[in-house]
Design a protein around this motif. Sequence first.
Motif, PDB file in Angstrom:
ATOM      1  N   TYR A  37      23.561 -16.190 -15.503  1.00 55.78           N
ATOM      2  CA  TYR A  37      22.529 -15.172 -14.906  1.00 55.78           C
ATOM      3  C   TYR A  37      21.720 -15.296 -13.867  1.00 55.78           C
ATOM      4  O   TYR A  37      21.068 -16.488 -13.618  1.00 55.78           O
ATOM      5  CB  TYR A  37      21.472 -15.056 -16.271  1.00 55.78           C
ATOM      6  N   GLN A  38      22.009 -14.576 -12.689  1.00 58.68           N
ATOM      7  CA  GLN A  38      21.304 -14.601 -11.547  1.00 58.68           C
ATOM      8  C   GLN A  38      20.142 -14.246 -11.304  1.00 58.68           C
ATOM      9  O   GLN A  38      19.783 -12.918 -11.758  1.00 58.68           O
ATOM     10  CB  GLN A  38      22.244 -13.923 -10.257  1.00 58.68           C
ATOM     11  N   ILE A  39      18.847 -15.038 -11.113  1.00 59.60           N
ATOM     12  CA  ILE A  39      17.541 -14.567 -10.874  1.00 59.60           C
ATOM     13  C   ILE A  39      17.186 -14.598  -9.380  1.00 59.60           C
ATOM     14  O   ILE A  39      17.272 -15.542  -9.078  1.00 59.60           O
ATOM     15  CB  ILE A  39      16.741 -15.538 -11.669  1.00 59.60           C
ATOM     16  N   PHE A  40      16.728 -13.440  -9.067  1.00 62.14           N
ATOM     17  CA  PHE A  40      16.132 -13.309  -7.657  1.00 62.14           C
ATOM     18  C   PHE A  40      14.776 -13.776  -7.951  1.00 62.14           C
ATOM     19  O   PHE A  40      13.894 -12.875  -8.340  1.00 62.14           O
ATOM     20  CB  PHE A  40      16.373 -11.862  -7.003  1.00 62.14           C
ATOM     21  N   THR A  41      14.707 -14.913  -7.652  1.00 62.96           N
ATOM     22  CA  THR A  41      13.426 -15.635  -8.282  1.00 62.96           C
ATOM     23  C   THR A  41      12.102 -14.892  -7.780  1.00 62.96           C
ATOM     24  O   THR A  41      11.059 -14.898  -8.548  1.00 62.96           O
ATOM     25  CB  THR A  41      13.292 -17.117  -7.542  1.00 62.96           C
ATOM     26  N   ARG A  42      12.082 -14.621  -6.384  1.00 67.37           N
ATOM     27  CA  ARG A  42      10.753 -13.850  -6.010  1.00 67.37           C
ATOM     28  C   ARG A  42      10.532 -12.559  -6.762  1.00 67.37           C
ATOM     29  O   ARG A  42       9.458 -12.141  -6.729  1.00 67.37           O
ATOM     30  CB  ARG A  42      11.042 -13.665  -4.503  1.00 67.37           C
ATOM     31  N   LEU A  43      11.371 -11.839  -7.139  1.00 65.96           N
ATOM     32  CA  LEU A  43      11.113 -10.863  -8.129  1.00 65.96           C
ATOM     33  C   LEU A  43      11.141 -11.002  -9.614  1.00 65.96           C
ATOM     34  O   LEU A  43      10.470 -10.065 -10.139  1.00 65.96           O
ATOM     35  CB  LEU A  43      12.383  -9.601  -7.774  1.00 65.96           C
ATOM     36  N   PHE A  44      11.621 -11.925 -10.047  1.00 69.86           N
ATOM     37  CA  PHE A  44      11.853 -11.963 -11.441  1.00 69.86           C
ATOM     38  C   PHE A  44      10.412 -11.905 -12.175  1.00 69.86           C
ATOM     39  O   PHE A  44      10.448 -11.219 -13.091  1.00 69.86           O
ATOM     40  CB  PHE A  44      12.561 -13.372 -11.779  1.00 69.86           C
ATOM     41  N   GLY A  45       9.396 -12.660 -11.853  1.00 69.27           N
ATOM     42  CA  GLY A  45       8.388 -12.463 -12.492  1.00 69.27           C
ATOM     43  C   GLY A  45       7.109 -11.693 -11.746  1.00 69.27           C
ATOM     44  O   GLY A  45       5.993 -11.804 -12.606  1.00 69.27           O
ATOM     45  N   ASN A  46       7.483 -10.965 -10.943  1.00 66.49           N
ATOM     46  CA  ASN A  46       6.511 -10.246 -10.379  1.00 66.49           C
ATOM     47  C   ASN A  46       5.995  -9.122 -11.246  1.00 66.49           C
ATOM     48  O   ASN A  46       6.680  -8.247 -11.321  1.00 66.49           O
ATOM     49  CB  ASN A  46       7.010  -9.804  -8.919  1.00 66.49           C
ATOM     50  N   ARG A  47       4.754  -9.027 -11.510  1.00 62.39           N
ATOM     51  CA  ARG A  47       4.202  -8.018 -12.492  1.00 62.39           C
ATOM     52  C   ARG A  47       3.357  -6.871 -11.616  1.00 62.39           C
ATOM     53  O   ARG A  47       3.022  -5.767 -12.216  1.00 62.39           O
ATOM     54  CB  ARG A  47       3.207  -8.513 -13.423  1.00 62.39           C
ATOM     55  N   ASN A  48       3.283  -7.189 -10.446  1.00 63.66           N
ATOM     56  CA  ASN A  48       2.732  -6.172  -9.586  1.00 63.66           C
ATOM     57  C   ASN A  48       3.439  -4.920  -9.363  1.00 63.66           C
ATOM     58  O   ASN A  48       4.677  -4.760  -9.080  1.00 63.66           O
ATOM     59  CB  ASN A  48       2.333  -6.887  -7.977  1.00 63.66           C
ATOM     60  N   THR A  49       2.910  -3.687  -9.569  1.00 61.11           N
ATOM     61  CA  THR A  49       3.490  -2.639  -9.454  1.00 61.11           C
ATOM     62  C   THR A  49       3.468  -1.804  -8.238  1.00 61.11           C
ATOM     63  O   THR A  49       3.543  -0.321  -8.417  1.00 61.11           O
ATOM     64  CB  THR A  49       3.189  -1.645 -10.802  1.00 61.11           C
ATOM     65  N   THR A  50       2.437  -2.272  -7.246  1.00 60.68           N
ATOM     66  CA  THR A  50       2.043  -1.391  -6.039  1.00 60.68           C
ATOM     67  C   THR A  50       3.320  -0.795  -5.254  1.00 60.68           C
ATOM     68  O   THR A  50       3.554   0.264  -5.268  1.00 60.68           O
ATOM     69  CB  THR A  50       1.359  -2.354  -5.071  1.00 60.68           C
ATOM     70  N   ASN A  51       4.424  -1.828  -4.865  1.00 59.72           N
ATOM     71  CA  ASN A  51       5.649  -1.418  -4.381  1.00 59.72           C
ATOM     72  C   ASN A  51       5.273  -0.423  -3.071  1.00 59.72           C
ATOM     73  O   ASN A  51       6.052   0.632  -2.888  1.00 59.72           O
ATOM     74  CB  ASN A  51       6.436  -0.443  -5.199  1.00 59.72           C
ATOM     75  N   LYS A  52       4.400  -0.935  -2.340  1.00 60.77           N
ATOM     76  CA  LYS A  52       4.390  -0.386  -1.113  1.00 60.77           C
ATOM     77  C   LYS A  52       5.445  -0.971  -0.161  1.00 60.77           C
ATOM     78  O   LYS A  52       5.667  -1.792   0.074  1.00 60.77           O
ATOM     79  CB  LYS A  52       2.892  -0.677  -0.318  1.00 60.77           C
ATOM     80  N   VAL A  53       6.054   0.229   0.505  1.00 64.12           N
ATOM     81  CA  VAL A  53       6.992  -0.248   1.655  1.00 64.12           C
ATOM     82  C   VAL A  53       6.457  -1.172   2.793  1.00 64.12           C
ATOM     83  O   VAL A  53       5.452  -0.793   3.190  1.00 64.12           O
ATOM     84  CB  VAL A  53       7.692   1.128   2.397  1.00 64.12           C
ATOM     85  N   TYR A  54       7.018  -2.196   2.731  1.00 64.79           N
ATOM     86  CA  TYR A  54       6.831  -3.338   3.844  1.00 64.79           C
ATOM     87  C   TYR A  54       5.376  -3.946   3.510  1.00 64.79           C
ATOM     88  O   TYR A  54       4.645  -4.370   4.246  1.00 64.79           O
ATOM     89  CB  TYR A  54       6.651  -2.665   5.279  1.00 64.79           C
ATOM     90  N   GLY A  55       5.172  -3.805   2.133  1.00 59.28           N
ATOM     91  CA  GLY A  55       3.833  -4.435   1.623  1.00 59.28           C
ATOM     92  C   GLY A  55       3.747  -5.736   1.974  1.00 59.28           C
ATOM     93  O   GLY A  55       4.891  -6.709   1.644  1.00 59.28           O
ATOM     94  N   THR A  56       2.789  -6.628   2.077  1.00 58.98           N
ATOM     95  CA  THR A  56       2.484  -7.868   2.109  1.00 58.98           C
ATOM     96  C   THR A  56       2.590  -8.708   0.636  1.00 58.98           C
ATOM     97  O   THR A  56       2.595  -8.010  -0.107  1.00 58.98           O
ATOM     98  CB  THR A  56       1.261  -8.452   2.757  1.00 58.98           C
ATOM     99  N   ILE A  57       2.553 -10.013   0.607  1.00 57.98           N
ATOM    100  CA  ILE A  57       2.655 -10.574  -0.534  1.00 57.98           C
ATOM    101  C   ILE A  57       1.193 -10.347  -1.131  1.00 57.98           C
ATOM    102  O   ILE A  57       1.387 -10.314  -2.482  1.00 57.98           O
ATOM    103  CB  ILE A  57       2.853 -12.134  -0.407  1.00 57.98           C
ATOM    104  N   GLU A  58       0.055 -10.152  -0.827  1.00 56.54           N
ATOM    105  CA  GLU A  58      -1.037  -9.922  -1.310  1.00 56.54           C
ATOM    106  C   GLU A  58      -0.911  -8.436  -1.922  1.00 56.54           C
ATOM    107  O   GLU A  58      -1.459  -8.405  -2.727  1.00 56.54           O
ATOM    108  CB  GLU A  58      -2.278  -9.902  -0.430  1.00 56.54           C
ATOM    109  N   GLU A  59      -0.448  -7.667  -1.422  1.00 53.97           N
ATOM    110  CA  GLU A  59      -0.127  -6.065  -1.670  1.00 53.97           C
ATOM    111  C   GLU A  59       0.761  -5.961  -2.768  1.00 53.97           C
ATOM    112  O   GLU A  59       0.378  -5.105  -3.967  1.00 53.97           O
ATOM    113  CB  GLU A  59       0.085  -5.230  -0.478  1.00 53.97           C
TER     114      GLU A  59
END
Length: 589
Positions: free
Chosen positions: A22-44
């Motif tokens: 099972y391939q986990i893209f680690t940066r995305l797997f547990g991210n619960r933030n729903t902002t999804n701004k194009v070129y958003g920063t890690i804070e955004e």
Amino acid sequence: MANTPISEMKISATNKDKLVIYQIFTRLFGNRNTTNKVYGTIEENGCGKFNDITNQALAELKKFGITHLWYTGVIEHATLTDYSAYDIAADHPLIVKGIAGSPYAVKDYYDVDPDLATDVNNRMQEFEALVKRTHALDMKVIIDFIPNHVARQYHSNVRPAGVKDFGEDDDNTIAFSPDNNFYYIPNHDFIVPEGHKPPLDVTAPYHERPAKATGNDVFRAQPSQYDWYETIKLNYGVDYLNNRTPYFDPIPSTWLKMRDILSFWSEKGVDGFRCDMAEMVPVEFWSWVIPEIKKLYPGIIFIAEIYNPYEYHNYIRIGKFDYLYDKVGLYNSLRRLMEGHGSVEDITRLWQQESGDISENMLRFLENHDEQRIASRYFAGDPWTAVPAMTLSATLHTGPLMLYFGQELGVNPTVAEGFQGEDGRTTIFDYWGVPEFQDWVNGGKYNQEKLTWEQIRLRAFYESLNHFVLENEAIYAGQFYDLQYVNIDGQSFNYDKQFVYSYLRYTENQAFLFICNFNLHQKIETNVRIPQGAWTDVLKLGNTSAYKLKPVFPSFVTSVSPKASTITSTGIHVELPPSSVVVYAIVPE
């Protein structure tokens, strides 16, 4: 298609442990933030962490039928997020793709990506804790090993004492030397490709003199915007500009450095390496380094990302890899079928001409971070189209099966996610949240409360497939028999040689019959014959009247199929809905 039986073709049954990766893209797997701004920063936009892959998440994946977890993007890579406060030098925006950056532009082979840590100062300890959690649930850890190229501003600031950095002793006044770690374009500055538009303001030019060759074998000062311009090619002792002349004796510096890097991660408990673009590194290196690592860590596995079928046997037999990507072969063939313009004749051709004698070494998949999502408009447009293709991928032979996180939920990217744009893939360059997957994460509960009924059914299909291959000897260790040759060209009623594919998997204790319908729109009613020679000499069964066919997989097919089918001289009669498969166990009457 050769009109001959394959009973002579004996697939090795030495692989007693079927891998379900099972391939986990680690940066995305547990991210619960729903902002999804194009070129958003890690804070955004937020970012998943090692710590998000909790015991609960791992327990659910274990229950799902996973044996190996490929944590993608673990090693530190170039990024536009500033970690200079942690003694990690900032990267120039002209040579980074996206805000988060590509995990394949390695910046420090001896460090983990600070994005993935809750406490950046303890980032390695958080990774080591994830390895321990994974092992505690009897699953194995795979990470990427990226041997062909590094980030343009590569610098290891945490390498062990006494380890020299890449390029530290290079003579950069010459294009090539077997003692150099990089290739150079002397007396030339690196020129950023035309068309590159960084997402951040550029306050100073990027300076690299002399220019270094680009990762995808571009030996000029200015690559194009379609090249891997954010990376530089590593030198394994091959003079590419002089007929690829090899210089492997004495052992090149890059070989020794890479052996030490593999040993470093193996010592941390990593159980396997998915080797990025392995075919761009000379097979002689792999032939040397893999045995070197296995002397110290005998159980470790090496998986090659490779796309040249003419090199498959070399990278198994000479290079000593355990497994190879089956992308150009099976993936491409099944993708054409899933898109409505392929033929199952390609499948027979593959085992006969390309990978039949190394089939146990072929890793099969329908999604990964490089490929478009099945549910996207760029691929099949419907995740259920994968049912026969995924079943065949998992059961054709004994080699590993791989799933990409969210495949089991029908992830369908429909908007631009940053640098990658809107192309049917889940971004690997930017911070993002994957909505369908976030519903399963469910605030850290990792359950089905927020899933739709269709997602629950789809996930159940994948879970049942995983367990089916793990729990049946005929699948994880058995042999394979292609039934096309006795059914096509009018031999069996209504048998469509473009869309119907049937085969046996068997051991002396167990036998299954697989029948796939790859027609996207039409139900197929047909007969499938098992020749007498296969029945008596291969399966070693007695009179056919003493046996029946019991449908055993998948559950949503068997629920509408006859409880059992009889075996007659004209074959087994089946009615298959579009894009479907039925698996029968051959059992005593």
